[in-house]
Design an enzyme around this catalytic site. Structure first.
Site, PDB file in Angstrom:
ATOM      1  N   GLN A 202       0.840  -1.199   0.000  1.00  0.00           N
ATOM      2  CA  GLN A 202       0.000   0.000   0.000  1.00  0.00           C
ATOM      3  C   GLN A 202       0.876   1.250   0.000  1.00  0.00           C
ATOM      4  OE1 GLN A 202      -2.927  -0.273   3.156  1.00  0.00           O
ATOM      5  NE2 GLN A 202      -3.148  -2.469   2.804  1.00  0.00           N
ATOM      6  N   ARG A 214       6.824   1.828  16.875  1.00  0.00           N
ATOM      7  CA  ARG A 214       7.220   0.413  16.793  1.00  0.00           C
ATOM      8  C   ARG A 214       8.436   0.162  17.668  1.00  0.00           C
ATOM      9  NH1 ARG A 214       5.597   0.708  10.799  1.00  0.00           N
ATOM     10  NH2 ARG A 214       7.613   1.661  10.413  1.00  0.00           N
ATOM     11  N   ASP A 250      -1.428 -11.032  14.210  1.00  0.00           N
ATOM     12  CA  ASP A 250      -1.647  -9.883  13.328  1.00  0.00           C
ATOM     13  C   ASP A 250      -2.964 -10.033  12.589  1.00  0.00           C
ATOM     14  OD1 ASP A 250       0.766  -9.012  14.117  1.00  0.00           O
ATOM     15  OD2 ASP A 250       1.779  -9.188  12.195  1.00  0.00           O
ATOM     16  N   ASP A 302      -3.986   0.377  14.874  1.00  0.00           N
ATOM     17  CA  ASP A 302      -3.485   1.418  13.958  1.00  0.00           C
ATOM     18  C   ASP A 302      -4.316   1.441  12.677  1.00  0.00           C
ATOM     19  OD1 ASP A 302      -1.900   3.324  12.719  1.00  0.00           O
ATOM     20  OD2 ASP A 302      -0.406   1.876  12.044  1.00  0.00           O
ATOM     21  N   CYS A 342      -4.517   8.329  12.172  1.00  0.00           N
ATOM     22  CA  CYS A 342      -3.746   9.004  11.128  1.00  0.00           C
ATOM     23  C   CYS A 342      -4.632   9.946  10.326  1.00  0.00           C
ATOM     24  CB  CYS A 342      -3.049   7.999  10.229  1.00  0.00           C
ATOM     25  SG  CYS A 342      -4.192   6.941   9.356  1.00  0.00           S
TER      26      CYS A 342
HETATM   27  N1  SAH Z   1       0.477  -0.562  11.580  1.00  0.00           N
HETATM   28  C1  SAH Z   1       0.904  -0.734  10.212  1.00  0.00           C
HETATM   29  C2  SAH Z   1       0.204   0.188   9.241  1.00  0.00           C
HETATM   30  C3  SAH Z   1      -1.303   0.035   9.206  1.00  0.00           C
HETATM   31  S1  SAH Z   1      -2.020   0.708   7.771  1.00  0.00           S
HETATM   32  C4  SAH Z   1       2.420  -0.592  10.144  1.00  0.00           C
HETATM   33  O1  SAH Z   1       3.063  -0.294  11.163  1.00  0.00           O
HETATM   34  O2  SAH Z   1       2.984  -0.795   9.071  1.00  0.00           O
HETATM   35  C5  SAH Z   1      -3.664   0.211   7.939  1.00  0.00           C
HETATM   36  C6  SAH Z   1      -3.964  -1.230   7.550  1.00  0.00           C
HETATM   37  O3  SAH Z   1      -5.334  -1.469   7.874  1.00  0.00           O
HETATM   38  C7  SAH Z   1      -3.832  -1.577   6.086  1.00  0.00           C
HETATM   39  O4  SAH Z   1      -2.930  -2.647   5.954  1.00  0.00           O
HETATM   40  C8  SAH Z   1      -5.229  -2.027   5.638  1.00  0.00           C
HETATM   41  O5  SAH Z   1      -5.220  -3.164   4.775  1.00  0.00           O
HETATM   42  C9  SAH Z   1      -5.861  -2.408   6.945  1.00  0.00           C
HETATM   43  N2  SAH Z   1      -7.314  -2.320   7.035  1.00  0.00           N
HETATM   44  C10 SAH Z   1      -8.135  -1.372   6.539  1.00  0.00           C
HETATM   45  N3  SAH Z   1      -9.405  -1.589   6.917  1.00  0.00           N
HETATM   46  C11 SAH Z   1      -9.402  -2.720   7.671  1.00  0.00           C
HETATM   47  C12 SAH Z   1     -10.399  -3.462   8.355  1.00  0.00           C
HETATM   48  N4  SAH Z   1     -11.667  -3.087   8.357  1.00  0.00           N
HETATM   49  N5  SAH Z   1     -10.027  -4.564   9.046  1.00  0.00           N
HETATM   50  C13 SAH Z   1      -8.730  -4.963   9.051  1.00  0.00           C
HETATM   51  N6  SAH Z   1      -7.734  -4.296   8.437  1.00  0.00           N
HETATM   52  C14 SAH Z   1      -8.060  -3.197   7.747  1.00  0.00           C
END
Ligand code: SAH
Length: 399
Positions: A202, A214, A250, A302, A342
Protein backbone atom coordinates in the site's frame (compact mmCIF):
# COMPACT_ATOMS: atom_id res chain seq x y z
CA UNK A 1 10.06 34.72 -15.51
CA UNK A 2 6.59 35.76 -16.54
CA UNK A 3 3.72 34.06 -14.79
CA UNK A 4 0.02 34.76 -15.30
CA UNK A 5 -1.51 36.97 -12.61
CA UNK A 6 -4.35 35.84 -10.36
CA UNK A 7 -6.14 38.34 -8.11
CA UNK A 8 -7.58 37.60 -4.70
CA UNK A 9 -10.71 38.97 -3.11
CA UNK A 10 -10.31 41.69 -0.53
CA UNK A 11 -8.70 40.45 2.73
CA UNK A 12 -8.16 36.92 1.43
CA UNK A 13 -4.36 36.94 1.56
CA UNK A 14 -3.75 36.66 5.29
CA UNK A 15 -3.44 32.90 5.74
CA UNK A 16 -1.09 32.62 2.75
CA UNK A 17 1.02 35.49 4.02
CA UNK A 18 1.17 33.59 7.32
CA UNK A 19 2.61 30.64 5.48
CA UNK A 20 -0.36 28.39 4.72
CA UNK A 21 0.23 27.08 1.18
CA UNK A 22 -3.41 26.71 0.05
CA UNK A 23 -5.69 29.27 -1.59
CA UNK A 24 -9.28 28.06 -1.95
CA UNK A 25 -11.52 28.89 -4.91
CA UNK A 26 -13.69 31.20 -2.80
CA UNK A 27 -10.74 33.56 -2.24
CA UNK A 28 -10.15 34.15 -5.95
CA UNK A 29 -11.54 37.37 -7.47
CA UNK A 30 -10.35 36.95 -11.05
CA UNK A 31 -8.99 33.78 -12.59
CA UNK A 32 -5.91 34.15 -14.79
CA UNK A 33 -6.81 34.39 -18.46
CA UNK A 34 -4.04 32.32 -19.92
CA UNK A 35 -3.14 29.81 -17.22
CA UNK A 36 -4.18 26.19 -17.33
CA UNK A 37 -4.37 23.60 -14.57
CA UNK A 38 -0.87 22.76 -13.39
CA UNK A 39 0.67 26.03 -14.56
CA UNK A 40 2.47 28.45 -12.26
CA UNK A 41 0.72 31.72 -11.45
CA UNK A 42 1.52 34.90 -9.55
CA UNK A 43 -1.03 35.75 -6.87
CA UNK A 44 -1.84 39.38 -6.00
CA UNK A 45 -4.06 40.84 -3.29
CA UNK A 46 -6.89 43.31 -3.95
CA UNK A 47 -4.36 46.17 -3.85
CA UNK A 48 -2.36 44.40 -6.57
CA UNK A 49 0.49 43.60 -4.19
CA UNK A 50 2.38 40.36 -4.79
CA UNK A 51 1.36 37.57 -2.38
CA UNK A 52 2.89 34.37 -3.67
CA UNK A 53 3.79 32.22 -6.65
CA UNK A 54 2.35 28.74 -6.93
CA UNK A 55 0.65 25.91 -8.78
CA UNK A 56 -2.71 26.82 -10.30
CA UNK A 57 -5.58 24.41 -10.63
CA UNK A 58 -8.89 25.53 -12.06
CA UNK A 59 -10.54 22.18 -11.27
CA UNK A 60 -9.61 21.79 -7.64
CA UNK A 61 -11.17 23.59 -4.68
CA UNK A 62 -7.58 24.29 -3.75
CA UNK A 63 -7.09 26.81 -6.53
CA UNK A 64 -3.45 27.67 -5.79
CA UNK A 65 -0.71 25.84 -3.88
CA UNK A 66 1.89 28.38 -2.94
CA UNK A 67 5.55 27.62 -3.61
CA UNK A 68 7.19 30.89 -2.61
CA UNK A 69 6.39 34.36 -1.31
CA UNK A 70 9.53 35.72 -2.96
CA UNK A 71 8.61 37.58 -6.15
CA UNK A 72 12.17 37.24 -7.42
CA UNK A 73 12.28 33.45 -7.11
CA UNK A 74 11.77 31.69 -10.44
CA UNK A 75 10.26 28.20 -10.29
CA UNK A 76 12.90 26.22 -12.12
CA UNK A 77 15.26 23.32 -11.56
CA UNK A 78 17.36 25.43 -9.19
CA UNK A 79 14.26 26.06 -7.07
CA UNK A 80 13.32 22.38 -6.83
CA UNK A 81 16.93 21.36 -6.26
CA UNK A 82 17.17 23.78 -3.36
CA UNK A 83 13.88 22.66 -1.79
CA UNK A 84 14.73 18.96 -2.06
CA UNK A 85 18.26 19.54 -0.77
CA UNK A 86 16.82 21.42 2.20
CA UNK A 87 14.37 18.59 2.94
CA UNK A 88 17.14 15.98 2.74
CA UNK A 89 19.40 18.08 4.96
CA UNK A 90 16.60 18.36 7.55
CA UNK A 91 16.70 14.55 7.88
CA UNK A 92 20.52 14.41 7.82
CA UNK A 93 20.58 16.83 10.74
CA UNK A 94 18.75 14.27 12.89
CA UNK A 95 20.10 10.97 14.21
CA UNK A 96 17.76 8.99 11.94
CA UNK A 97 20.46 7.46 9.77
CA UNK A 98 22.05 5.93 12.88
CA UNK A 99 18.86 3.87 13.34
CA UNK A 100 17.50 3.24 9.90
CA UNK A 101 18.21 3.26 6.18
CA UNK A 102 14.57 3.92 5.29
CA UNK A 103 13.01 7.34 5.63
CA UNK A 104 10.70 9.88 4.06
CA UNK A 105 12.86 12.51 2.37
CA UNK A 106 10.12 14.77 1.04
CA UNK A 107 6.76 15.17 2.74
CA UNK A 108 4.72 17.36 0.39
CA UNK A 109 3.53 20.74 1.61
CA UNK A 110 5.32 20.22 4.92
CA UNK A 111 8.61 20.40 3.00
CA UNK A 112 7.46 23.25 0.76
CA UNK A 113 6.83 20.86 -2.16
CA UNK A 114 3.03 20.58 -2.59
CA UNK A 115 2.03 17.19 -3.91
CA UNK A 116 5.41 15.46 -3.82
CA UNK A 117 6.30 12.51 -1.60
CA UNK A 118 9.73 10.86 -1.76
CA UNK A 119 10.60 7.82 0.34
CA UNK A 120 14.05 6.28 0.45
CA UNK A 121 14.35 2.54 1.07
CA UNK A 122 18.04 1.69 1.29
CA UNK A 123 18.84 3.85 -1.72
CA UNK A 124 15.77 2.86 -3.77
CA UNK A 125 13.51 5.90 -4.08
CA UNK A 126 9.74 5.76 -4.34
CA UNK A 127 7.91 8.89 -5.41
CA UNK A 128 4.27 9.93 -5.36
CA UNK A 129 2.93 12.87 -7.35
CA UNK A 130 -0.42 14.11 -6.03
CA UNK A 131 -0.99 17.46 -7.72
CA UNK A 132 -1.39 18.74 -11.28
CA UNK A 133 1.30 21.34 -10.62
CA UNK A 134 3.86 18.77 -9.51
CA UNK A 135 2.85 16.53 -12.41
CA UNK A 136 4.04 19.24 -14.82
CA UNK A 137 7.38 19.32 -12.98
CA UNK A 138 7.87 15.56 -13.20
CA UNK A 139 11.02 15.64 -15.39
CA UNK A 140 12.55 18.47 -13.35
CA UNK A 141 11.94 16.56 -10.11
CA UNK A 142 13.49 13.39 -11.51
CA UNK A 143 16.56 15.27 -12.64
CA UNK A 144 16.91 16.99 -9.27
CA UNK A 145 16.49 13.74 -7.31
CA UNK A 146 19.05 12.00 -9.47
CA UNK A 147 21.58 14.81 -9.04
CA UNK A 148 21.11 15.19 -5.27
CA UNK A 149 20.80 11.57 -4.19
CA UNK A 150 22.21 9.37 -7.00
CA UNK A 151 19.64 6.71 -6.12
CA UNK A 152 19.82 3.06 -7.17
CA UNK A 153 16.44 3.60 -8.83
CA UNK A 154 13.36 5.80 -8.81
CA UNK A 155 10.04 3.99 -8.75
CA UNK A 156 6.66 5.69 -8.96
CA UNK A 157 3.58 4.86 -6.88
CA UNK A 158 1.15 7.62 -7.81
CA UNK A 159 -1.83 5.28 -7.59
CA UNK A 160 -3.63 7.60 -5.20
CA UNK A 161 -7.29 8.59 -5.30
CA UNK A 162 -6.49 12.22 -4.49
CA UNK A 163 -5.19 12.74 -8.05
CA UNK A 164 -8.80 12.73 -9.25
CA UNK A 165 -9.64 15.88 -7.28
CA UNK A 166 -6.72 17.51 -9.09
CA UNK A 167 -8.17 16.61 -12.48
CA UNK A 168 -5.51 13.93 -13.03
CA UNK A 169 -7.35 10.84 -14.11
CA UNK A 170 -4.43 8.46 -14.49
CA UNK A 171 -2.67 6.74 -11.60
CA UNK A 172 0.83 6.09 -12.90
CA UNK A 173 3.12 3.48 -11.35
CA UNK A 174 6.37 1.93 -12.50
CA UNK A 175 10.08 2.36 -12.89
CA UNK A 176 11.24 5.89 -13.84
CA UNK A 177 15.02 5.60 -13.54
CA UNK A 178 17.72 3.08 -12.71
CA UNK A 179 17.52 -0.68 -12.40
CA UNK A 180 14.36 -2.60 -11.47
CA UNK A 181 14.27 -2.79 -7.64
CA UNK A 182 14.08 -6.22 -5.98
CA UNK A 183 10.65 -7.68 -5.21
CA UNK A 184 11.11 -6.96 -1.51
CA UNK A 185 13.61 -4.31 -0.50
CA UNK A 186 15.33 -5.16 2.75
CA UNK A 187 15.53 -2.23 5.15
CA UNK A 188 16.68 -1.82 8.70
CA UNK A 189 14.70 -0.02 11.37
CA UNK A 190 16.05 0.25 14.91
CA UNK A 191 17.72 -3.15 14.79
CA UNK A 192 14.81 -4.84 13.03
CA UNK A 193 15.06 -6.30 9.53
CA UNK A 194 12.01 -5.34 7.49
CA UNK A 195 10.90 -5.36 3.87
CA UNK A 196 9.24 -2.75 1.70
CA UNK A 197 6.98 -4.07 -1.03
CA UNK A 198 7.19 -1.42 -3.76
CA UNK A 199 5.16 -3.36 -6.28
CA UNK A 200 2.12 -4.60 -4.36
CA UNK A 201 2.34 -2.80 -1.03
CA UNK A 202 0.00 0.00 0.00
CA UNK A 203 0.98 3.64 -0.51
CA UNK A 204 4.73 3.70 -1.19
CA UNK A 205 5.21 0.12 0.01
CA UNK A 206 5.83 0.61 3.72
CA UNK A 207 4.50 2.78 6.57
CA UNK A 208 7.54 4.70 7.79
CA UNK A 209 5.62 7.06 10.06
CA UNK A 210 5.10 4.52 12.87
CA UNK A 211 8.84 3.84 13.30
CA UNK A 212 9.21 5.50 16.71
CA UNK A 213 6.11 3.80 18.08
CA UNK A 214 7.22 0.41 16.79
CA UNK A 215 10.62 0.92 18.43
CA UNK A 216 9.01 1.86 21.74
CA UNK A 217 6.93 -1.31 21.54
CA UNK A 218 10.15 -3.28 20.93
CA UNK A 219 11.48 -2.01 24.27
CA UNK A 220 8.30 -2.96 26.14
CA UNK A 221 7.56 -6.34 24.58
CA UNK A 222 9.79 -8.88 26.39
CA UNK A 223 7.75 -11.95 27.27
CA UNK A 224 4.46 -10.33 26.22
CA UNK A 225 1.55 -11.48 24.07
CA UNK A 226 0.73 -8.94 21.35
CA UNK A 227 -2.42 -8.45 19.30
CA UNK A 228 -1.64 -6.23 16.30
CA UNK A 229 -4.80 -4.83 14.70
CA UNK A 230 -4.61 -3.34 11.16
CA UNK A 231 -1.21 -4.95 10.95
CA UNK A 232 -0.23 -4.27 7.31
CA UNK A 233 3.30 -5.69 6.88
CA UNK A 234 3.51 -6.58 10.60
CA UNK A 235 6.04 -3.88 11.48
CA UNK A 236 4.76 -3.64 15.04
CA UNK A 237 4.93 -7.40 15.54
CA UNK A 238 8.40 -7.62 14.00
CA UNK A 239 9.63 -5.07 16.55
CA UNK A 240 7.81 -6.84 19.37
CA UNK A 241 9.41 -10.16 18.40
CA UNK A 242 12.83 -8.55 18.21
CA UNK A 243 12.17 -7.28 21.72
CA UNK A 244 11.37 -10.78 22.95
CA UNK A 245 7.58 -11.01 22.66
CA UNK A 246 6.27 -14.51 23.36
CA UNK A 247 3.33 -14.44 20.98
CA UNK A 248 1.95 -12.19 18.23
CA UNK A 249 -1.33 -12.22 16.32
CA UNK A 250 -1.65 -9.88 13.33
CA UNK A 251 -5.02 -9.00 11.83
CA UNK A 252 -5.52 -7.25 8.50
CA UNK A 253 -8.34 -7.28 5.97
CA UNK A 254 -6.07 -7.43 2.96
CA UNK A 255 -4.47 -10.77 2.00
CA UNK A 256 -1.98 -8.85 -0.19
CA UNK A 257 -0.10 -7.73 2.91
CA UNK A 258 0.93 -11.23 3.88
CA UNK A 259 3.97 -11.90 1.68
CA UNK A 260 5.81 -8.98 3.27
CA UNK A 261 4.22 -9.57 6.69
CA UNK A 262 5.51 -13.15 6.74
CA UNK A 263 8.98 -12.03 5.75
CA UNK A 264 9.05 -9.37 8.43
CA UNK A 265 7.88 -11.77 11.12
CA UNK A 266 10.26 -14.56 10.17
CA UNK A 267 13.26 -12.22 9.97
CA UNK A 268 12.81 -11.28 13.63
CA UNK A 269 11.02 -14.13 15.40
CA UNK A 270 12.93 -15.96 18.12
CA UNK A 271 12.55 -19.74 17.71
CA UNK A 272 10.46 -19.95 20.87
CA UNK A 273 7.91 -17.29 19.88
CA UNK A 274 4.61 -18.04 18.14
CA UNK A 275 3.20 -15.80 15.45
CA UNK A 276 -0.06 -15.94 13.56
CA UNK A 277 -1.52 -13.85 10.75
CA UNK A 278 -5.25 -13.57 10.23
CA UNK A 279 -7.20 -12.08 7.32
CA UNK A 280 -10.26 -10.46 8.90
CA UNK A 281 -12.22 -7.28 9.21
CA UNK A 282 -11.05 -5.86 12.52
CA UNK A 283 -14.35 -4.19 13.44
CA UNK A 284 -16.54 -7.32 13.82
CA UNK A 285 -13.47 -9.27 14.95
CA UNK A 286 -12.86 -7.11 18.02
CA UNK A 287 -16.58 -6.84 18.67
CA UNK A 288 -16.73 -10.57 19.06
CA UNK A 289 -13.41 -10.99 20.85
CA UNK A 290 -14.24 -8.26 23.38
CA UNK A 291 -17.04 -10.42 24.76
CA UNK A 292 -15.32 -13.77 24.93
CA UNK A 293 -11.56 -13.09 24.89
CA UNK A 294 -8.74 -14.08 24.88
CA UNK A 295 -6.97 -11.08 26.39
CA UNK A 296 -3.49 -9.82 25.46
CA UNK A 297 -0.68 -8.09 27.32
CA UNK A 298 -0.37 -5.55 24.52
CA UNK A 299 -2.91 -4.50 21.89
CA UNK A 300 -1.86 -2.32 18.94
CA UNK A 301 -4.62 -0.52 17.05
CA UNK A 302 -3.48 1.42 13.96
CA UNK A 303 -6.47 1.83 11.61
CA UNK A 304 -6.40 3.67 8.30
CA UNK A 305 -7.98 7.12 8.37
CA UNK A 306 -11.62 6.58 9.29
CA UNK A 307 -12.55 10.00 8.03
CA UNK A 308 -12.41 11.59 4.64
CA UNK A 309 -14.67 14.60 4.88
CA UNK A 310 -14.75 17.30 7.49
CA UNK A 311 -18.47 16.99 8.16
CA UNK A 312 -18.06 13.38 9.18
CA UNK A 313 -15.91 14.18 12.18
CA UNK A 314 -18.56 13.39 14.78
CA UNK A 315 -19.45 10.10 13.14
CA UNK A 316 -15.79 9.13 12.78
CA UNK A 317 -15.13 9.93 16.43
CA UNK A 318 -17.93 7.53 17.31
CA UNK A 319 -16.31 4.79 15.21
CA UNK A 320 -12.87 5.44 16.73
CA UNK A 321 -14.35 5.40 20.22
CA UNK A 322 -16.14 2.09 19.73
CA UNK A 323 -13.06 0.51 18.15
CA UNK A 324 -10.86 1.66 21.03
CA UNK A 325 -13.40 0.60 23.64
CA UNK A 326 -13.23 -2.92 22.24
CA UNK A 327 -9.45 -2.71 22.00
CA UNK A 328 -9.25 -1.67 25.67
CA UNK A 329 -11.41 -4.65 26.60
CA UNK A 330 -8.92 -6.96 24.92
CA UNK A 331 -6.05 -5.76 27.12
CA UNK A 332 -5.24 -7.73 30.28
CA UNK A 333 -5.23 -5.84 33.56
CA UNK A 334 -1.83 -4.19 33.80
CA UNK A 335 -1.37 -4.43 30.03
CA UNK A 336 -0.91 -1.81 27.36
CA UNK A 337 -3.01 -0.32 24.55
CA UNK A 338 -1.04 1.33 21.75
CA UNK A 339 -3.56 3.19 19.69
CA UNK A 340 -3.15 5.58 16.77
CA UNK A 341 -5.12 7.84 14.47
CA UNK A 342 -3.75 9.00 11.13
CA UNK A 343 -6.61 11.32 10.28
CA UNK A 344 -5.62 14.99 10.07
CA UNK A 345 -9.20 15.99 10.91
CA UNK A 346 -9.00 14.28 14.29
CA UNK A 347 -7.03 16.72 16.45
CA UNK A 348 -4.78 15.80 19.33
CA UNK A 349 -7.51 16.85 21.73
CA UNK A 350 -10.14 14.90 19.80
CA UNK A 351 -7.99 11.80 20.07
CA UNK A 352 -7.55 12.35 23.78
CA UNK A 353 -11.34 12.46 24.09
CA UNK A 354 -11.64 9.26 22.08
CA UNK A 355 -9.21 7.45 24.39
CA UNK A 356 -10.93 8.80 27.50
CA UNK A 357 -14.41 7.80 26.31
CA UNK A 358 -13.17 4.40 25.13
CA UNK A 359 -11.63 3.66 28.54
CA UNK A 360 -14.80 4.72 30.33
CA UNK A 361 -16.91 2.61 27.95
CA UNK A 362 -14.66 -0.41 28.53
CA UNK A 363 -14.76 0.20 32.30
CA UNK A 364 -10.98 0.30 32.63
CA UNK A 365 -8.82 2.76 34.49
CA UNK A 366 -5.89 3.87 32.39
CA UNK A 367 -2.86 6.14 32.39
CA UNK A 368 -1.38 7.60 29.23
CA UNK A 369 2.38 7.01 29.30
CA UNK A 370 3.31 8.51 25.95
CA UNK A 371 1.53 10.69 23.44
CA UNK A 372 3.62 10.65 20.24
CA UNK A 373 3.16 12.78 17.15
CA UNK A 374 5.24 12.83 14.00
CA UNK A 375 8.70 11.27 13.64
CA UNK A 376 11.53 13.50 12.44
CA UNK A 377 11.24 12.47 8.78
CA UNK A 378 7.60 13.62 8.74
CA UNK A 379 8.22 17.21 9.80
CA UNK A 380 5.40 19.63 10.46
CA UNK A 381 5.14 23.20 9.22
CA UNK A 382 3.29 25.02 12.01
CA UNK A 383 1.67 27.25 9.38
CA UNK A 384 0.16 24.16 7.76
CA UNK A 385 -1.99 22.35 10.34
CA UNK A 386 -3.50 20.13 7.63
CA UNK A 387 -0.13 18.39 7.46
CA UNK A 388 -0.45 17.13 11.03
CA UNK A 389 -2.11 13.77 11.00
CA UNK A 390 -0.41 11.16 13.19
CA UNK A 391 -1.18 10.67 16.86
CA UNK A 392 -0.26 7.62 18.93
CA UNK A 393 -1.06 6.96 22.55
CA UNK A 394 0.52 4.33 24.82
CA UNK A 395 -2.09 3.73 27.53
CA UNK A 396 -1.44 1.42 30.48
CA UNK A 397 -4.52 -0.37 31.79
CA UNK A 398 -4.29 -0.29 35.57
CA UNK A 399 -4.66 -3.44 37.60
N1 SAH B 1 0.48 -0.56 11.58
C1 SAH B 1 0.90 -0.73 10.21
C2 SAH B 1 0.20 0.19 9.24
C3 SAH B 1 -1.30 0.03 9.21
S1 SAH B 1 -2.02 0.71 7.77
C4 SAH B 1 2.42 -0.59 10.14
O1 SAH B 1 3.06 -0.29 11.16
O2 SAH B 1 2.98 -0.79 9.07
C5 SAH B 1 -3.66 0.21 7.94
C6 SAH B 1 -3.96 -1.23 7.55
O3 SAH B 1 -5.33 -1.47 7.87
C7 SAH B 1 -3.83 -1.58 6.09
O4 SAH B 1 -2.93 -2.65 5.95
C8 SAH B 1 -5.23 -2.03 5.64
O5 SAH B 1 -5.22 -3.16 4.77
C9 SAH B 1 -5.86 -2.41 6.95
N2 SAH B 1 -7.31 -2.32 7.03
C10 SAH B 1 -8.14 -1.37 6.54
N3 SAH B 1 -9.41 -1.59 6.92
C11 SAH B 1 -9.40 -2.72 7.67
C12 SAH B 1 -10.40 -3.46 8.36
N4 SAH B 1 -11.67 -3.09 8.36
N5 SAH B 1 -10.03 -4.56 9.05
C13 SAH B 1 -8.73 -4.96 9.05
N6 SAH B 1 -7.73 -4.30 8.44
C14 SAH B 1 -8.06 -3.20 7.75
Amino acid sequence: MNYSPLYLRKNSERTVRNGHPWIFSGAVERRPKDADTGDIVDVFDSHERFVCRGFYNKRSLIRVRSLTQDANQPIDIAFFTERITQAVQLRRDTDLSAHTNAMRLVHGESDGLPGLIVDDYAGYLVIQIHTAGMEQQRQTILKALDAILTPKSIYERSDVGTRRAEGLNDRPTGLLAGAEPPEFIEIEECGVRLHADLYRGQKTGFFLDQRDNRFLLQRLAAGQSVLNLFSYSSGFSAHALKGGAAHTLDVDISPQVFPSARRNIEANRPATAHSNLLVADVFPFVDELADRGPRYDIVVCDPPSLLRKHNQLKQAMGVYTKLNRNAFRLVKDGGLLITASCSSRVSQDDFFQIVRRAATGARVRTRILTYNLHPADHPVDPAFPDGRYLKCVFARVLR
